[in-house]
Design a protein around this motif. Structure first.
Motif, PDB file in Angstrom:
ATOM      1  N   UNK A  12       0.837  -1.204   0.000  1.00 55.80           N
ATOM      2  CA  UNK A  12       0.000   0.000   0.000  1.00 55.80           C
ATOM      3  C   UNK A  12       0.868   1.248   0.000  1.00 55.80           C
ATOM      4  N   UNK A  13       1.980   1.222   0.721  1.00 52.26           N
ATOM      5  CA  UNK A  13       2.905   2.360   0.735  1.00 52.26           C
ATOM      6  C   UNK A  13       3.496   2.632  -0.634  1.00 52.26           C
ATOM      7  N   UNK A  14       3.807   1.574  -1.375  1.00 53.05           N
ATOM      8  CA  UNK A  14       4.332   1.752  -2.734  1.00 53.05           C
ATOM      9  C   UNK A  14       3.279   2.416  -3.615  1.00 53.05           C
ATOM     10  N   UNK A  15       2.053   1.930  -3.537  1.00 52.85           N
ATOM     11  CA  UNK A  15       0.971   2.508  -4.342  1.00 52.85           C
ATOM     12  C   UNK A  15       0.733   3.963  -3.956  1.00 52.85           C
ATOM     13  N   UNK A  16       0.690   4.244  -2.661  1.00 51.07           N
ATOM     14  CA  UNK A  16       0.471   5.613  -2.180  1.00 51.07           C
ATOM     15  C   UNK A  16       1.617   6.524  -2.627  1.00 51.07           C
ATOM     16  N   UNK A  17       2.862   6.037  -2.537  1.00 50.62           N
ATOM     17  CA  UNK A  17       4.013   6.835  -2.963  1.00 50.62           C
ATOM     18  C   UNK A  17       3.965   7.162  -4.446  1.00 50.62           C
ATOM     19  N   UNK A  18       3.615   6.188  -5.264  1.00 51.14           N
ATOM     20  CA  UNK A  18       3.521   6.423  -6.709  1.00 51.14           C
ATOM     21  C   UNK A  18       2.393   7.392  -7.025  1.00 51.14           C
ATOM     22  N   UNK A  19       1.238   7.225  -6.380  1.00 50.09           N
ATOM     23  CA  UNK A  19       0.135   8.154  -6.605  1.00 50.09           C
ATOM     24  C   UNK A  19       0.483   9.565  -6.131  1.00 50.09           C
ATOM     25  N   UNK A  20       1.154   9.658  -5.005  1.00 53.78           N
ATOM     26  CA  UNK A  20       1.591  10.970  -4.518  1.00 53.78           C
ATOM     27  C   UNK A  20       2.575  11.625  -5.467  1.00 53.78           C
ATOM     28  N   UNK A  21       3.443  10.811  -6.052  1.00 56.88           N
ATOM     29  CA  UNK A  21       4.415  11.353  -7.011  1.00 56.88           C
ATOM     30  C   UNK A  21       3.728  11.817  -8.291  1.00 56.88           C
ATOM     31  N   UNK A  22       2.668  11.133  -8.694  1.00 55.81           N
ATOM     32  CA  UNK A  22       1.927  11.536  -9.889  1.00 55.81           C
ATOM     33  C   UNK A  22       1.160  12.838  -9.687  1.00 55.81           C
ATOM     34  N   UNK A  23       0.771  13.110  -8.450  1.00 55.16           N
ATOM     35  CA  UNK A  23       0.013  14.325  -8.148  1.00 55.16           C
ATOM     36  C   UNK A  23       0.900  15.562  -8.236  1.00 55.16           C
ATOM     37  N   UNK A  24       2.161  15.424  -7.870  1.00 58.81           N
ATOM     38  CA  UNK A  24       3.089  16.565  -7.869  1.00 58.81           C
ATOM     39  C   UNK A  24       3.471  16.884  -9.310  1.00 58.81           C
ATOM     40  N   UNK A  25       3.248  18.134  -9.760  1.00 56.35           N
ATOM     41  CA  UNK A  25       3.590  18.475 -11.146  1.00 56.35           C
ATOM     42  C   UNK A  25       5.105  18.586 -11.353  1.00 56.35           C
ATOM     43  N   UNK A  26       5.524  18.338 -12.571  1.00 56.63           N
ATOM     44  CA  UNK A  26       6.939  18.478 -12.910  1.00 56.63           C
ATOM     45  C   UNK A  26       7.709  17.203 -12.648  1.00 56.63           C
ATOM     46  N   UNK A  27       9.009  17.307 -12.848  1.00 58.76           N
ATOM     47  CA  UNK A  27       9.897  16.164 -12.663  1.00 58.76           C
ATOM     48  C   UNK A  27      10.466  16.193 -11.247  1.00 58.76           C
ATOM     49  N   UNK A  28      10.388  15.065 -10.557  1.00 56.63           N
ATOM     50  CA  UNK A  28      10.952  14.969  -9.225  1.00 56.63           C
ATOM     51  C   UNK A  28      12.312  14.278  -9.320  1.00 56.63           C
ATOM     52  N   UNK A  29      13.261  14.799  -8.601  1.00 54.81           N
ATOM     53  CA  UNK A  29      14.617  14.261  -8.639  1.00 54.81           C
ATOM     54  C   UNK A  29      14.906  13.395  -7.418  1.00 54.81           C
ATOM     55  N   UNK A  30      13.975  12.528  -7.105  1.00 55.60           N
ATOM     56  CA  UNK A  30      14.193  11.577  -6.022  1.00 55.60           C
ATOM     57  C   UNK A  30      14.057  10.174  -6.605  1.00 55.60           C
ATOM     58  N   UNK A  31      14.697   9.232  -5.974  1.00 51.05           N
ATOM     59  CA  UNK A  31      14.702   7.873  -6.473  1.00 51.05           C
ATOM     60  C   UNK A  31      13.464   7.080  -6.084  1.00 51.05           C
ATOM     61  N   UNK A  32      13.404   5.885  -6.611  1.00 48.61           N
ATOM     62  CA  UNK A  32      12.280   4.998  -6.342  1.00 48.61           C
ATOM     63  C   UNK A  32      12.249   4.598  -4.871  1.00 48.61           C
ATOM     64  N   UNK A  33      13.404   4.358  -4.280  1.00 51.97           N
ATOM     65  CA  UNK A  33      13.446   3.969  -2.873  1.00 51.97           C
ATOM     66  C   UNK A  33      12.883   5.067  -1.976  1.00 51.97           C
ATOM     67  N   UNK A  34      13.228   6.319  -2.255  1.00 46.55           N
ATOM     68  CA  UNK A  34      12.687   7.427  -1.465  1.00 46.55           C
ATOM     69  C   UNK A  34      11.185   7.561  -1.672  1.00 46.55           C
ATOM     70  N   UNK A  35      10.714   7.309  -2.886  1.00 49.03           N
ATOM     71  CA  UNK A  35       9.280   7.351  -3.148  1.00 49.03           C
ATOM     72  C   UNK A  35       8.557   6.294  -2.314  1.00 49.03           C
ATOM     73  N   UNK A  36       9.134   5.099  -2.238  1.00 43.53           N
ATOM     74  CA  UNK A  36       8.534   4.024  -1.451  1.00 43.53           C
ATOM     75  C   UNK A  36       8.537   4.372   0.033  1.00 43.53           C
ATOM     76  N   UNK A  37       9.647   4.916   0.521  1.00 46.01           N
ATOM     77  CA  UNK A  37       9.742   5.290   1.946  1.00 46.01           C
ATOM     78  C   UNK A  37       8.723   6.377   2.282  1.00 46.01           C
ATOM     79  N   UNK A  38       8.617   7.390   1.419  1.00 49.39           N
ATOM     80  CA  UNK A  38       7.635   8.454   1.643  1.00 49.39           C
ATOM     81  C   UNK A  38       6.221   7.878   1.589  1.00 49.39           C
ATOM     82  N   UNK A  39       5.967   6.963   0.663  1.00 49.68           N
ATOM     83  CA  UNK A  39       4.643   6.349   0.549  1.00 49.68           C
ATOM     84  C   UNK A  39       4.263   5.542   1.775  1.00 49.68           C
ATOM     85  N   UNK A  40       5.202   4.770   2.299  1.00 51.03           N
ATOM     86  CA  UNK A  40       4.917   3.975   3.503  1.00 51.03           C
ATOM     87  C   UNK A  40       4.658   4.895   4.699  1.00 51.03           C
TER      88      UNK A  40
END
Length: 87
Positions: A12-40
């Motif tokens: 669920x954290x992975x899904x939430x992190x990816x959805x949160x990343x899609x909501x933010x406009x523009x290109x984000x310069x963070x990695x997949x691991x940070x996206x997963x950590x933020x999502x969890x």
């Protein structure tokens, strides 16, 4: 906490992190691991906030809880992206 609930929280954290990343406009310069950590983190914190507001047990899909979690993930991704050093 059982292993199945830990794995469920991570998925669920992975899904939430990816959805949160899609909501933010523009290109984000963070990695997949940070996206997963933020999502969890956003999933856990969003669940706690929803429980505090009393909107976490509707008997079906908890849309308000999902919106809170996605909003927190988007804020976390944006905040983390701003702290990254630009090259």
């Amino acid at each position: 906490m059982e292993i199945s609930s830990v794995i469920g929280a991570m998925v669920i954290g992975i899904v939430i992190g990816v959805l949160g990343r899609l909501v933010v406009p523009g290109r984000q310069r963070i990695g997949v691991l940070w996206t997963i950590i933020v999502g969890i983190a956003a999933a856990l914190l969003g669940s706690a906030i929803a429980a505090g507001l009393g909107v976490d047990d509707t008997g079906g899909v908890d849309w308000v809880e999902w919106l809170i979690q996605i909003g927190l993930a988007a804020a976390g991704v944006a905040a983390l992206d701003r702290t990254r050093v630009r090259r």
